[in-house]
Scaffold this active site. Structure first.
Site, PDB file in Angstrom:
ATOM      1  N   ARG A 177      -4.823  -2.007  -1.363  1.00  0.00           N
ATOM      2  CA  ARG A 177      -5.074  -1.571   0.010  1.00  0.00           C
ATOM      3  C   ARG A 177      -5.313  -0.066  -0.015  1.00  0.00           C
ATOM      4  NH1 ARG A 177      -0.538   0.139   4.214  1.00  0.00           N
ATOM      5  NH2 ARG A 177      -1.809   0.570   6.041  1.00  0.00           N
ATOM      6  N   GLY A 189       6.393  -5.799  11.266  1.00  0.00           N
ATOM      7  CA  GLY A 189       7.846  -5.935  11.104  1.00  0.00           C
ATOM      8  C   GLY A 189       8.610  -6.009  12.412  1.00  0.00           C
ATOM      9  N   HIS A 200      -4.905  -0.361  10.146  1.00  0.00           N
ATOM     10  CA  HIS A 200      -4.261  -1.689  10.085  1.00  0.00           C
ATOM     11  C   HIS A 200      -5.295  -2.813  10.025  1.00  0.00           C
ATOM     12  CE1 HIS A 200      -0.471   0.208  12.030  1.00  0.00           C
ATOM     13  NE2 HIS A 200      -0.274   0.062  10.729  1.00  0.00           N
ATOM     14  N   LYS A 242       4.293  -3.155  -1.356  1.00  0.00           N
ATOM     15  CA  LYS A 242       4.394  -4.598  -1.518  1.00  0.00           C
ATOM     16  C   LYS A 242       3.381  -5.051  -2.557  1.00  0.00           C
ATOM     17  CE  LYS A 242       5.669  -5.168   3.357  1.00  0.00           C
ATOM     18  NZ  LYS A 242       5.273  -5.778   4.657  1.00  0.00           N
ATOM     19  N   ALA A 286       6.560   0.256  11.192  1.00  0.00           N
ATOM     20  CA  ALA A 286       6.803   1.693  11.076  1.00  0.00           C
ATOM     21  C   ALA A 286       5.589   2.454  11.617  1.00  0.00           C
ATOM     22  CB  ALA A 286       7.069   2.067   9.622  1.00  0.00           C
ATOM     23  N   ASN A 326      -0.075  -3.265  -2.222  1.00  0.00           N
ATOM     24  CA  ASN A 326      -0.210  -2.751  -0.865  1.00  0.00           C
ATOM     25  C   ASN A 326       0.744  -1.567  -0.709  1.00  0.00           C
ATOM     26  OD1 ASN A 326      -0.214  -2.234   1.872  1.00  0.00           O
ATOM     27  ND2 ASN A 326       0.144  -4.341   2.507  1.00  0.00           N
ATOM     28  N   GLU A 342      -1.128  -9.021   4.616  1.00  0.00           N
ATOM     29  CA  GLU A 342      -2.169  -8.119   4.123  1.00  0.00           C
ATOM     30  C   GLU A 342      -2.491  -8.377   2.660  1.00  0.00           C
ATOM     31  OE1 GLU A 342      -1.355  -4.261   6.995  1.00  0.00           O
ATOM     32  OE2 GLU A 342      -0.235  -4.437   5.126  1.00  0.00           O
ATOM     33  N   ARG A 369       6.122   8.998  13.948  1.00  0.00           N
ATOM     34  CA  ARG A 369       4.903   9.628  14.456  1.00  0.00           C
ATOM     35  C   ARG A 369       4.868   9.523  15.975  1.00  0.00           C
ATOM     36  NH1 ARG A 369       0.982   6.100  10.959  1.00  0.00           N
ATOM     37  NH2 ARG A 369       2.650   5.564   9.503  1.00  0.00           N
TER      38      ARG A 369
END
Length: 391
Positions: free
Chosen positions: A91, A326, A179, A16, A209, A9, A377, A239
């Protein structure tokens, strides 16, 4: 029988990985999960097994990502036992309109995914790096892709369309949403935990994030806050979230910004970092407690709460709010502040349950269920890979 899946991922702020047994039914079972981290000595690989013990803790000297992936593959093959590593699942952020479900990664599929890079210039190259690394290191090992945008392919045309000339939509300018792997996991987790409640009007807030929210109806996406790109919606670490398009025109015409400078500004220098002038990490902003840091946190909370209300409008009401990601999973102060701004919708947080980070944190008299669910995920990637191989 080869029945172990390695999932990778690659996100904007971390990479990850997970190792799973592919079960015949239901979710794969986790063998180990880990993360690739940068260190002063090279690239550090850290993983824990299903019981929380150390499964891997090594540093690969230098900064060569291929060397790190070679070590992960060797570790996975050793843990899986010879011949049992069936595939590597990845991913991929953007599937465009072509990839609305998981796919095997043939040479043609990889080329089609790469062609979508202009739609996700920050994320698409990150997702393809491990694909190419594995292909070079283990050319005979099967690879699959799970797409973040695919989960939102159920959004109705009027919710996915921008008020632009239709010819631009035919060229790919529309809402895609992101997502999706996280929302896929949460939707299935809700049905497992509370069977028969899929019709509950649910908003999921993935706060990390990157930040987005999704309106779920019967386990499917009916609206989401990110749109054409991952820049849309709520304030994020670096962002800006939703922005008046006139600002972009002003920067181009009056301030002499180049497109490259604007891209860097919007992706890397805005959001919590831009407002606080300190950090995009909300934990650091809590510690700093400067006026700029407090304002950045307040703006983050305000925008998340606003997006919850927008998603509730798409659902015709709100019965359940789920925090994940997170920040959503680990910051009780943010959860409390968001829900306080939404008290007019009937949300009330139990402070003791919220600080304890249990699964349900609303008070008995709250008109809306408030949940905290840790997303996964990597297990979605492994599930998709197992299904593709079985089919």
């Amino acid at each position: 029988m080869a029945d172990v899946i390695l999932s990778i991922n690659a996100g904007s702020s971390s990479v990850k990985f997970g190792l799973h047994h592919a079960g015949r039914t239901g979710w794969p079972s986790m063998m180990a999960s880990g993360q690739i981290k940068s260190s002063e000595d090279g690239i550090r690989l850290v993983a824990r097994d299903a019981e929380g013990g150390t499964a891997l803790d090594e540093t690969v000297a230098g900064a060569d990502p291929d060397a790190a992936y070679e070590r992960i593959l060797a570790w996975a093959e050793d843990l899986a036992r010879p011949g049992r590593l069936a595939a590597v699942g990845h991913r991929v952020v953007h599937g465009g309109t072509a990839f609305t479900r998981p796919a095997r990664l043939t040479a043609e599929a990889v080329a089609a995914i790469e062609a979508l890079t202009p739609l996700a210039p920050l994320h698409q190259p990150l997702g393809l790096k491990p694909v190419r690394a594995v292909a070079g290191l283990r050319p005979d090992l099967r690879q699959t892709a799970s797409f973040d945008t695919a989960f939102h392919s159920t959004i109705a045309p009027e919710a996915a369309r921008y008020a632009l000339p239709r010819r631009l939509e035919t060229e790919g300018i529309r809402k895609y949403g992101f997502h999706g792997l996280s929302y896929d996991y949460i939707a299935h987790r809700l049905e497992e935990r509370w069977p028969g409640t899929a019709a509950t009007r649910t908003v999921v807030a993935h706060l990390g994030a990157g930040v987005s929210l999704c309106a779920l109806e019967k386990g499917q996406s009916v609206d989401t806050t990110m749109g054409f790109s991952v820049l849309d919606g709520a304030v994020m670490a670096t962002r800006c979230g939703s922005l008046d398009p006139g600002v972009i025109l002003y920067l181009l015409e009056a301030k002499g910004f180049t497109p490259e400078a604007i891209e860097h500004l919007l992706y890397y220098r805005s959001g919590l970092l831009g407002v606080s002038e300190l950090s995009g990490d909300i934990r650091e902003l809590f510690k700093a407690d400067t006026p700029q840091a407090r304002e950045a946190v307040a703006l983050f909370v305000r925008r998340v709460a606003r997006e919850v209300a927008v998603m509730a409008t798409s659902l015709g009401g709100l019965d359940r709010l789920v925090f994940t990601g997170g920040i959503g999973e680990n910051q009780p102060g943010i959860r409390d502040a968001v829900c306080r701004r939404l008290a007019w919708l009937g949300l009330a947080v139990d402070p003791d349950r919220n600080s304890a980070a249990v699964e349900r944190i609303d008070t008995p008299d709250s008109r809306v269920e408030i949940l905290v669910i840790r997303t996964d995920e990597e297990i979605v990637i492994a599930r998709d890979a197992a299904r593709l191989l079985a089919g």
